[in-house]
Design a protein around this motif. Sequence first.
Motif, short mmCIF file in Angstrom:
data_model
loop_
_atom_site.label_atom_id
_atom_site.label_comp_id
_atom_site.label_asym_id
_atom_site.label_seq_id
_atom_site.Cartn_x
_atom_site.Cartn_y
_atom_site.Cartn_z
N MET D 1 78.45 25.96 42.99
CA MET D 1 79.37 24.85 42.75
C MET D 1 79.42 24.51 41.27
SD MET D 1 81.44 23.36 44.65
CE MET D 1 82.77 22.48 43.88
N THR D 4 81.71 26.81 39.50
CA THR D 4 83.10 26.44 39.75
C THR D 4 83.52 25.29 38.84
OG1 THR D 4 82.67 27.05 42.01
CG2 THR D 4 84.73 25.91 41.57
N LEU D 5 82.62 24.31 38.75
CA LEU D 5 82.91 23.13 37.93
C LEU D 5 83.13 23.55 36.48
CD1 LEU D 5 83.02 20.19 38.83
CD2 LEU D 5 80.81 19.87 37.72
N LEU D 7 84.11 26.42 35.38
CA LEU D 7 85.40 27.10 35.26
C LEU D 7 86.51 26.08 35.11
CD1 LEU D 7 85.34 30.03 37.84
CD2 LEU D 7 84.90 30.07 35.39
N GLY D 8 86.45 25.09 35.99
CA GLY D 8 87.48 24.05 35.98
C GLY D 8 87.55 23.37 34.64
N ILE D 9 86.38 23.07 34.10
CA ILE D 9 86.36 22.34 32.82
C ILE D 9 86.90 23.21 31.70
CG2 ILE D 9 84.85 21.31 31.09
CD1 ILE D 9 83.12 20.33 33.47
N THR D 10 86.50 24.48 31.68
CA THR D 10 87.02 25.38 30.63
C THR D 10 88.53 25.46 30.69
OG1 THR D 10 85.12 26.71 31.27
CG2 THR D 10 86.54 27.58 29.55
N LEU D 11 88.99 25.66 31.91
CA LEU D 11 90.43 25.77 32.10
C LEU D 11 91.11 24.50 31.60
CD1 LEU D 11 92.26 27.93 33.28
CD2 LEU D 11 92.18 26.74 35.46
N ALA D 12 90.53 23.38 31.98
CA ALA D 12 91.11 22.09 31.60
C ALA D 12 91.14 21.95 30.09
CB ALA D 12 90.31 20.96 32.22
N PHE D 14 91.32 24.28 27.79
CA PHE D 14 92.40 25.08 27.21
C PHE D 14 93.75 24.46 27.48
CE2 PHE D 14 89.32 28.41 26.56
CZ PHE D 14 89.81 29.01 25.42
N ALA D 15 93.89 23.96 28.70
CA ALA D 15 95.18 23.37 29.06
C ALA D 15 95.44 22.16 28.16
CB ALA D 15 95.18 22.96 30.52
N VAL D 16 94.42 21.36 27.95
CA VAL D 16 94.58 20.17 27.12
C VAL D 16 94.98 20.58 25.72
CG1 VAL D 16 93.31 18.32 25.99
CG2 VAL D 16 93.04 18.69 28.44
N ALA D 18 96.43 23.34 24.69
CA ALA D 18 97.77 23.91 24.65
C ALA D 18 98.81 22.82 24.80
CB ALA D 18 97.92 24.94 25.76
N CYS D 19 98.60 21.95 25.77
CA CYS D 19 99.61 20.94 26.05
C CYS D 19 99.71 19.92 24.93
CB CYS D 19 99.31 20.24 27.37
SG CYS D 19 99.46 21.38 28.74
#
Lengths: 460, 281, 205, 224, 349, 191
Positions: D1, D4-5, D7-12, D14-16, D18-19
Amino acid sequence: MAVKTFKGGAHPPERKERSSALAIQRLREVKLVVVPVNQHFGAPLQPLVKVGDSVKRGQKIADAEGRMTVPVHAPIAGVVKKIEPRTQSNNSDGSCIIIEALPPPAEGQPVPAPEDLADFMPPLDPFACSKEEALARVRAAGIVGMGGAGFPAHVKLAPSKPIALVIANGAECEPFLTIDERSLIERADDVVEGVAITMKIVNAPEGVIAVEENKVHAVPLLEKAIAASPRTRAGMKIRVQLLKTKYPQGGEKMLITAITGKEVPSGGLPMDVGCVVQNIGTLLAMVEAFKEGKPLIERGLTISGGACTKPANVIAPIGTPVADIIAAGLAQVDEEKLGMVIYGGPMMGVAVPNYQIPVQKNTSGVLLLDTIESKHYDEETCIRCGRCMRACSCRLSPALLAVAVESGDYKEAEKIGLLDCIECGTCSFVCPSHRHLVQRFRVGKQILRALKQKEAQNAR
Amino acid sequence: MSVILITVIFAAILAFVLGIALGFFQKKFHVERDPKIDEVRAALPGANCGGCGFPGCDGYAEAVATGRALTTKCSAGGASTAEAVSKIMGVDAGAEDLVTVLLCQGTKDLAVSKGDYVGIKTCRASKLSTGSVKACSWGCQGLGDCVAVCKFDALEMGDDGLPHVNYDNCTGCGMCVEECPQKLFTLVPRGKKGSIVLCSNRNVIKANVMKTCKTGCIKCEICVKQCPEKCITMVNGIPVTDYDKCTSCGVCVQKCPTHAYKLLETDVMGEKKKVPVLAEA
Amino acid sequence: MKSLWKTFKQGIIYENPLLMLMIGLCSALAVTSSVANGLGMGLAMTFVLLFSEIVISIFRKVIPNSVRIPIFIIIIAAFTTMVDLVMKAYFPDLSKSMGVFIPLIVVNCIIMGRVEAFASKQGVLPAIFDSLGMGLGYTWVMVAISAVRELLGNGSVAGIPLMPASFQPILFFILPPGGFLVFGLFISFNIWLKGRMDKTAKERA
Amino acid sequence: MKGTLKLGITLALFAVGACASLAVVYTVTKPQIEAQDQLALEASLRDLFPEGEEFEDISASISSANDAVRISSAFLAKRGGAPLGLAVKAAGPSYGGQAVLLVGVELNRSIAGVRILELNDTAGLGANAKNPGYYVDKANKVTFPGQFAGKFITDPFVVKSDVVAITASTITSTSLTTIVKAAAEAGALWLENSALAPPADQNSAASYSGSAASESAPEATGGN
Amino acid sequence: MPAKGLLLSSSPHSFTPVSTPKIMLSVLIALIPASAYGVYLYGFSALALILVSMASAAAAEFVFRKLIKASTTVADFSALVTGLLLALTLPPSTPLWMGALGAAFAIIVAKEFFGGLGANPLNPALIGRAFLLMSFPASITTWTLPQGLVVGPDAISSLSLSQGAVDAVTAVTPLGLIKSGKTLADVGTYLGTHSDGELLKQLFLGFHSGSMGESSILLITLGGLFLLGIGVIQWIIPAAVLGSTFLFSWILGMNPLFSLFTGGIAFGAFFMATDYATRPLTPKGQVIFGIGIGLITAVIRKFGGFPEGVTYAILIMNIATPFLNKMRVKKYGFVPPVKPAKPSKEAAR
Amino acid sequence: MDLAKIFLVALLVNNVVLMRFLALCSYVGMTNDVGQSVGMGFAVTFVTVLATAATWPIYHFLLVPMGLTFLKILVFILVIASLVQLVEFYLKKNIPGLYAAMGIYLPLITTNCAILAVTFENIDYGYSFIQSIVYAVGVSLGYLLAMVLLAGVRDRMKTSPVPKFLQGTPILFIASSLLGVAFMGFSGLIK
């Protein structure tokens, strides 16, 4: 009489006029015969003689155990000179027994007694003997289907299904060939007798002698023979049926469809629709086998073609090199004009490199074509005109089949009927682009069968 | 400014949720499979462009890993990817380096032809229809089924009517061996030394061999008798060299009356390949 | 330096994305009816490719493998959107004539492919050269195709009339089927060209 | 778990990143993009009514009588507060999809001019409608939309009769004519309702001479 | 024994005298009446167009095959057929260079690129026509009146047709009139006839403007019947095309006879749809092929952007041909597949 | 615009592949045989409809109210990618039969520009939800149609003597060109 036929087909130039009026001649003096050991469709045979043995005419010289075998007999009395591979009429090398005839007795020497020269079986009445005896006789006489692939006659005559109709195949749809026509005219009685024997063996209620329209002059003779036959007087039903002159009318399946309207199921045999089809030559051989006890050691054939300056219908001992028939003066050939030699008819026969090759049990003719007749064309691209599809007597789609074979899609090829092709050659004949369709299917069949065999092995 | 703020918050939430979901699903729906597939997959660019003819990079990776596809098909990744994939797959492909040899020297001039063949221009078709175009039933049909099947441009139909092997290109894949209807090809290790009979006729009538081909093996067995190492035996009508003993002395090559015997290292694969066979023999 | 140059050259000819790798075709056909469009598309594409490769190359060590695809997508999508916005703001006509194909840069296989195959494994400098090579390789083909199509279909190149006044434009070439035809012939030409170059290279060797 | 967390944070993250940068670009370009549309529209409006100083948006109060033609907006051109004419932006179907036209209506219910804003018809054929170099009347250099200027809404508007068609593009010609007519009628109706134009029965060309009055519609002499 | 080599080949060893050039020649012959009538109607320009188109097609094929170093195939006349067919589908006033360009495009792109005769997936002549129609829509839709045809007195005013030079009168085709919303009666007025029957008769005989291939339905049908008679084409496709056009035109509310007598439907049915390479081979496929052409033609004429839809209808159905070829007749002795069939052992005699 | 019109225009008049050049990568790569192209076509249809159903509400109920319409590209592509991934995971685990038939095509779809284009155009054209779905079905069936037709032509070309310099991909594009010519017949069919 209504003229019957099948759908499709083509009408190649008949060219029968060259030999249709010529009476059958018998070749008497033969110096040497080359008898292929295997002349039938089925398991291979073993020679029963060795080099140096003396053999009598009609003596069994090769045989084997098994249902799908037919023995081979010495066509002449003589001495076995060699047993070695020779080219056969299907262009492949096969073991042949070469027999040299006994020299004619020198002056003053006693002429050998016939029983020293010949070794025939005792006559047998097919209407009095049992079915098993009759079949044994047919096999012992070495009789095979004399029109096509050489299917053992005793197997054909022992069908596992009830037979309603025996058909004597007198269609002779191949151009040039006239030997069946001559046999129908000259030996109508024997043909009727042969049909009757066949009917007796397979227990069929009806017999039909099928004749193409271009042989309509044989019909009165046949009808007379039927009326005169003791068999029909005894209640056997035999009649003559006229068929439209069209190739491949003599194909077993087409013949059955033309006469009965039924279709032999894909992968099935004529007996599946209650029919037995016999070649005219086969019928005559059967008559001789019962009446005279004579095995199949000679056969009739037509020698014709444009380079054949003197065509002929002859009866020659099996194993006679065709060159010897010509040398004996029965036929003549113009070497200059010769372009091609075909054993069989022009539609399904095999082109061979010379006419030294011996007559075999299934050799119905030898064609010596001149250079014009033997013109073959280079393939052009398929223009998709669809003529082949309309001509195909099996209702296949040769054009599409060829594409499937060419692209190596054998699954598709099998689906659209590659194995149903009877290789009659009509599609190649009608093709305006001169595509070698049948050859393609032959190669395709070979590959497909190999693939299927492999698959079956893998499945195991 | 508020736009930027909203964007950031939105993006953070969206991506976080997606990340969690992906991780979760990956675990939950995990399916065991060959690790090699993943390894190959990792080496691929992942463009999923379908240019390789397989459904996506995963499909291609699986095909490569299971040996159904060549390692060089990925067009998006180019040469570097092909190298990497080959490295993953090709490590255990260190089989012997074989090349193909044609066991027939029946050129147009030396072998007698049976007649003029017309028909489909493939060896298989000509064999089926004529038995053999050449008078020798075992000879090369010369219509190039082998050339057509060769994927590596290693075979070429020569003017003499026989296929010629380009040993630089031959990979020993064996396609020609399979394809030849006369079974005239054999695979030998590259650089192999020793003598070999470039003839496959098994004619039992010795006298007929000379009638069909001037360079056929006439089964005189001179080679068997003359070999100093006694390494030649007749097998099924054709002399066979025992390469454990053969010293490439060349006696059989010199003594063979029809020049059917040749040395692999010089006459077949060497610089002066295909020494012309003397016609007077 | 030499290897960088080689990387650059790969994209221009040997591994030209359009003609050799045959990826990213959609836009190559759709917007090449005029040189202006072809050039605009090529440059937009090069821009996105360049910056995506740079960013991904920089971060390649911190991106976890299992979510790399979503992250790549986010980065590429961000740059694509930027190009879209900038073009809408400053080149409204061009933006309008290319329509949906600017946003579609995001799914162009060239970018995803190069990012995965190159940028995620190499340093920043090679990545720059790779992206420039690929981008310009893409652009020159775009311009060449559009030049042919515009010349035959409109009698002009980049809006400048080149054909004599009596020339009647063959509209076929600026219609969709013409695009397919010209592109097909281009590929054929490139294959021939590459064959020639391989041959001379071999002869020289 | 935990993985997974992460991964979610890394993704977030990058998204932040980029956006956020996207949002910055967006805020910078937004006014420019909006200005572009407005600029384009105003340019067309000024083109139709060169004397117009201000354009009042009256889109809400106008509607089309023809179901196929949609009036997207309309502007009342004024000079010094006095109305000059009405510009109607109308969209309707043509050969290759939707066509958008801007139709200027004079107060006397004649057409001040027609501008084609969007047209996706076949290049070289229907698309010639928006080609400024394509003349339906070569002698007088009148373009396809140009021929409408000065026509009265009471005119028949029949292609190949009083409207000259584009060669081999009857459908485009007919479609565009239909849009022009519908837009002009809607505009005239609005003008009537707003009591800016005289009622229909009093229509007379002589009463008012518009800017385009000298450009008379060509006689039907060309085309097929 | 013979010293020279005999011919060796696989059976059969006998061949039909019918050959590809003869088939193509018979198509050319069948087109003579319609072409001659076209030349009679439109004079020298029509003849020039035919000759240029045929010459260009043959030259394109010759040059292309030389360039790719393939065997020359001009002698099979197929390029000439394509050139003639193309010329007959164009307006007689088409500039000659356009005819030449179209013919070259048809031969090179639609035929030779795919491998030449028999390998083209779409009808080359129609591709040539579609190419010209797309490229030069104005020229390819500009029709002239046949020499001697005087259009009805009120035609010009009522239909607002304009007159250019005296010898070449621009005109509209009957279908063009219908497409622009005119009624059958208007067409009658235009052609100077007074009743529907008279109009249909005139259309059938071919005295109206249009391409040479749509002028005289009578002569085209005669040519088609000639080909049917000598077995070059089969009846299924023409019958299906004409029948379905009649039917669907009727259903869609058009005069069915008018639909058959105008435009290229008869020409298409006999000469274009029956093109060997692009029609399905199987009878069932041919029926569907023909019905599809009729349906699409009627739909395009009724709803589409072109007054005439035969060209595109045939091209669209051409694409479906590979699939229609899968609709085969049951082979001889077909048994529903229960187990894999065994090879047949019998050979025909 | 009524629904039938939207559907027919998307299917024939503006065929997604032949007239609009979208989804060419898979069009070239996946038309080797008819079965393959049908599989791919249906997979695309399925995902396109799913993607439309997902992105339309997201745009209208999430992005528009928050003023984030400029994030359209990023959000849509992410949604489609995740969607494809989830469908694949789900199929692989739960319906392996369907996965075997269709699942292998799914990864190809993420980068299929036709799908993304459809979702954008639904917004640009201002379609309602139902209209969007119909449009999505029309476009993707148009894709399927083009795929199958090309596969048919390709099948036929396998045995044609195509000139050497055109063999492979070039002739595919030329064939597509001619298919496009035929499809021009549909233009103007729906006004």
